[in-house]
Design an enzyme around this catalytic site. Sequence first.
Site, PDB file in Angstrom:
ATOM      1  N   LYS A 287       0.796  -1.239   0.000  1.00 38.46           N
ATOM      2  CA  LYS A 287       0.000   0.000   0.000  1.00 38.46           C
ATOM      3  C   LYS A 287       0.815   1.269   0.000  1.00 38.46           C
ATOM      4  CE  LYS A 287      -3.393  -0.778  -0.601  1.00 38.46           C
ATOM      5  NZ  LYS A 287      -3.777  -1.342  -1.936  1.00 38.46           N
ATOM      6  N   THR A 288       2.064   1.173  -0.385  1.00 38.85           N
ATOM      7  CA  THR A 288       2.886   2.380  -0.409  1.00 38.85           C
ATOM      8  C   THR A 288       3.113   2.891  -1.830  1.00 38.85           C
ATOM      9  OG1 THR A 288       4.832   0.970  -0.447  1.00 38.85           O
ATOM     10  CG2 THR A 288       4.144   1.805   1.706  1.00 38.85           C
ATOM     11  N   GLY A 289       2.488   2.209  -2.802  1.00 41.13           N
ATOM     12  CA  GLY A 289       2.682   2.600  -4.200  1.00 41.13           C
ATOM     13  C   GLY A 289       3.535   1.594  -4.961  1.00 41.13           C
ATOM     14  N   THR A 290       3.635   0.378  -4.431  1.00 43.58           N
ATOM     15  CA  THR A 290       4.526  -0.618  -5.045  1.00 43.58           C
ATOM     16  C   THR A 290       4.068  -1.013  -6.451  1.00 43.58           C
ATOM     17  OG1 THR A 290       3.313  -2.417  -3.971  1.00 43.58           O
ATOM     18  CG2 THR A 290       5.249  -1.597  -2.824  1.00 43.58           C
ATOM     19  N   THR A 291       2.755  -1.041  -6.691  1.00 44.76           N
ATOM     20  CA  THR A 291       2.290  -1.432  -8.028  1.00 44.76           C
ATOM     21  C   THR A 291       2.630  -0.350  -9.047  1.00 44.76           C
ATOM     22  OG1 THR A 291       0.453  -2.449  -6.864  1.00 44.76           O
ATOM     23  CG2 THR A 291       0.325  -2.405  -9.255  1.00 44.76           C
ATOM     24  N   SER A 385      -5.000   2.792   4.252  1.00 44.97           N
ATOM     25  CA  SER A 385      -5.146   2.281   2.885  1.00 44.97           C
ATOM     26  C   SER A 385      -5.268   0.746   2.906  1.00 44.97           C
ATOM     27  CB  SER A 385      -3.937   2.711   2.047  1.00 44.97           C
ATOM     28  OG  SER A 385      -3.877   1.987   0.846  1.00 44.97           O
ATOM     29  N   LYS A 506      -6.225   0.351  -7.297  1.00 43.27           N
ATOM     30  CA  LYS A 506      -5.114   1.218  -6.897  1.00 43.27           C
ATOM     31  C   LYS A 506      -5.549   2.671  -7.050  1.00 43.27           C
ATOM     32  CE  LYS A 506      -2.789  -2.426  -6.357  1.00 43.27           C
ATOM     33  NZ  LYS A 506      -2.328  -2.916  -5.057  1.00 43.27           N
ATOM     34  N   ARG A 508      -7.871   4.068  -4.702  1.00 45.52           N
ATOM     35  CA  ARG A 508      -9.304   3.924  -4.418  1.00 45.52           C
ATOM     36  C   ARG A 508      -9.878   5.233  -3.875  1.00 45.52           C
ATOM     37  NH1 ARG A 508      -7.820  -1.287  -2.347  1.00 45.52           N
ATOM     38  NH2 ARG A 508      -8.784  -2.892  -3.649  1.00 45.52           N
ATOM     39  N   LYS A 509     -11.192   5.327  -4.000  1.00 52.81           N
ATOM     40  CA  LYS A 509     -11.875   6.480  -3.382  1.00 52.81           C
ATOM     41  C   LYS A 509     -12.473   6.008  -2.056  1.00 52.81           C
ATOM     42  CE  LYS A 509     -11.923   9.198  -7.290  1.00 52.81           C
ATOM     43  NZ  LYS A 509     -10.595   8.812  -7.719  1.00 52.81           N
TER      44      LYS A 509
HETATM   45  P1  A3P Z   1      -4.882   3.724  -2.312  1.00 54.00           P
HETATM   46  O1  A3P Z   1      -5.628   2.845  -3.236  1.00 54.00           O
HETATM   47  O2  A3P Z   1      -5.217   3.511  -0.886  1.00 54.00           O
HETATM   48  O3  A3P Z   1      -4.979   5.183  -2.687  1.00 54.00           O
HETATM   49  P2  A3P Z   1       0.285  -0.767  -3.555  1.00 54.00           P
HETATM   50  O4  A3P Z   1       0.418  -0.839  -5.017  1.00 54.00           O
HETATM   51  O5  A3P Z   1       1.613  -0.867  -2.845  1.00 54.00           O
HETATM   52  O6  A3P Z   1      -0.769  -1.645  -3.007  1.00 54.00           O
HETATM   53  O7  A3P Z   1      -0.152   0.729  -3.211  1.00 54.00           O
HETATM   54  C1  A3P Z   1      -1.390   1.227  -3.608  1.00 54.00           C
HETATM   55  C2  A3P Z   1      -1.328   2.720  -3.441  1.00 54.00           C
HETATM   56  O8  A3P Z   1      -0.489   3.282  -4.419  1.00 54.00           O
HETATM   57  C3  A3P Z   1      -2.655   3.399  -3.664  1.00 54.00           C
HETATM   58  O9  A3P Z   1      -3.321   3.391  -2.431  1.00 54.00           O
HETATM   59  C4  A3P Z   1      -2.247   4.769  -4.164  1.00 54.00           C
HETATM   60  O10 A3P Z   1      -2.423   5.774  -3.191  1.00 54.00           O
HETATM   61  C5  A3P Z   1      -0.754   4.657  -4.435  1.00 54.00           C
HETATM   62  N1  A3P Z   1      -0.330   5.170  -5.740  1.00 54.00           N
HETATM   63  C6  A3P Z   1       0.812   5.871  -5.943  1.00 54.00           C
HETATM   64  N2  A3P Z   1       0.921   6.208  -7.222  1.00 54.00           N
HETATM   65  C7  A3P Z   1      -0.160   5.715  -7.858  1.00 54.00           C
HETATM   66  C8  A3P Z   1      -0.595   5.762  -9.217  1.00 54.00           C
HETATM   67  N3  A3P Z   1       0.130   6.382 -10.151  1.00 54.00           N
HETATM   68  N4  A3P Z   1      -1.765   5.157  -9.512  1.00 54.00           N
HETATM   69  C9  A3P Z   1      -2.500   4.547  -8.557  1.00 54.00           C
HETATM   70  N5  A3P Z   1      -2.115   4.471  -7.265  1.00 54.00           N
HETATM   71  C10 A3P Z   1      -0.960   5.042  -6.909  1.00 54.00           C
END
Ligand code: A3P
Length: 562
Positions: A287-291, A385, A506, A508-509
């Site tokens: 949940k830190t933006g890894t994807t 998150s 990724k 989410r609202k």
């Molecule tokens: P939220 O969905 O809570 O906002 P991970 O991939 O590690 O699970 O992290 C998901 C989080 O990546 C998302 O959390 C979002 O805030 C963050 N994020 C950072 N850059 C993003 C991007 N370009 N597109 C979508 N999410 C992004």
Amino acid sequence: MGWGGGCHSALLDIQKQLRAQISNFTFNLGFSGKFYHTGTVEEDEGDDLLLKYVDEFWWFPHMWSHMQPHLFHNESSLLEQMVLNKEFALDHNIPVDMGYAVAPHHSGVYPVHLQLYEAWRRVWNIRVTSTEEYPHLKPARYRKGFVHNSIMVLPRQTCGLFTHTIYYKEYPGGPKELDKSIHGGELFLTLLLNPISIFMTHLSNYGNDRLGLYTFVHLASFLRSWTNLKLHTLPPLQLAHKYFQLFPEQRNPLWQNPCDDKRHKDIWSKEKTCDRLPKFMVIGPQKTGTTALYLFLLMHPSISSNFPSPKTYEEVQFFNTNNYHKGIDWYMEFFPVPSNVSTDFLFEKSANYFPSEESPRRGAALLPKAKIITLLINPADRAYSWYQHQRAHEDHAALRFTFYDVISARPGAPAELRSLQSRCLIPGLYSTHLDRWLTHYPANQVMIIDGHQLRTDPAAVMDEVQKFLGVTPHFNYSQALTFDPQKGFWCQLLEGGKTKCLGKSKGRKYPPMDPEARAFLSRYYREHNVELSKLLHRLGQPLPSWLREELQKITFASMSRG
Ligand code: A3P
């Protein structure tokens, strides 16, 4: 039977003699049936004599033709070889139920050749083997055991006798070297310092000058004169159980790169390559933006990742789970063979590596040169998150309890709530986890990215990442990424001006975190955030803005208290 010449009743006599000093002492003889009756007349007579006294000894299968198992890529040809040796054993009344086997030249045991373990189990129900190669031949005192695919691998010691050391007078360095080793030197110390020792010599050491007999008889009497040690021999299976009772922590193996040790490389299948290992890892936390980081990395022409795992949301999750026990062949299958090893960068992203106890040690053992990338956001936001993520996945406890309930649950709370709580909060104890990674990896191989910055200014972050990795050519992310107002995040810019954003899960609202929960988490993570700031300071790295804000809250809190 492939064990050379000169073997006769001396073996039996000495076995009897040794039993006076070592209870139950029994020679354990290995056989490669293909070489039965292929020696000189005298050697063939030796074969017959051994078989005549077959019940006096223990027996273990070598390979039928003494071939090295790692040369067989195909499990069925390995099976065929073993079946031949087993038929030979059955034909000659050699017992086939000891559960112990030894691979010629240590091949296939370590580094693990999965096919060997499988074939051993299927044909012989092997439960125990031994090797001198784990983790390395030298230094001998570091040798250990491990368990793989239910086969217990015991460390084997070296007694100084080899195929070429068959004459006393010609012993390397002179016979006094052998005697020194026995009388207080290396061999004596090996027995003294290891509660369990396994030795293996070739049958040529039981013919010729019979140095095998000489060595062990003298060793036993030296031990009797100078120590109070009581010596026993146990059958292999009992010995193995005893070994892992004494050293339970050795059960779990620690895999290394076979190409980092010349001897290991030589017994590593030519059909396997060490190039299918990642050069860097994105370790999370979740949940830190890894994807986002993962997908941005893949846009780079020289960077590629593992094939997706259908089981774990595409991630391999090797170092942090039981997948680790499947061995490195399993792991490497996830990676393509790079077309250019020096310029191509393979990587994997498993976001659960970050908080895992085992991952840093295991990672460093297999990939000591790998670079490690971690992303950190405010641990409070991360927790929130993650909670939203669990709700979206319809986790029962996450749907039932509010976020505040989860983070503030007390020890007596329902188990599912407590479990959710620890999975929610523990990854945010950044300094503890980072410390562990930095114990196993040098600081210059670890990159700590501010996840908030990746979210707001990904191109700048990706420039830093490219520099850190040393990857070429430089890829211009400011041209390749664009902010998508509808998504509210940066997305990939496609030809024709379209955008490709991350999926629905990724970015989410959801409603903002309520102030009570935020205050709770600021307190909860306070000490850890302070530790993190010290750690970043030590590393000479700037503090991310979220961390500075959290530290300021502490200053304000203490000012208002004062
Ligand atoms: P939220 O969905 O809570 O906002 P991970 O991939 O590690 O699970 O992290 C998901 C989080 O990546 C998302 O959390 C979002 O805030 C963050 N994020 C950072 N850059 C993003 C991007 N370009 N597109 C979508 N999410 C992004």
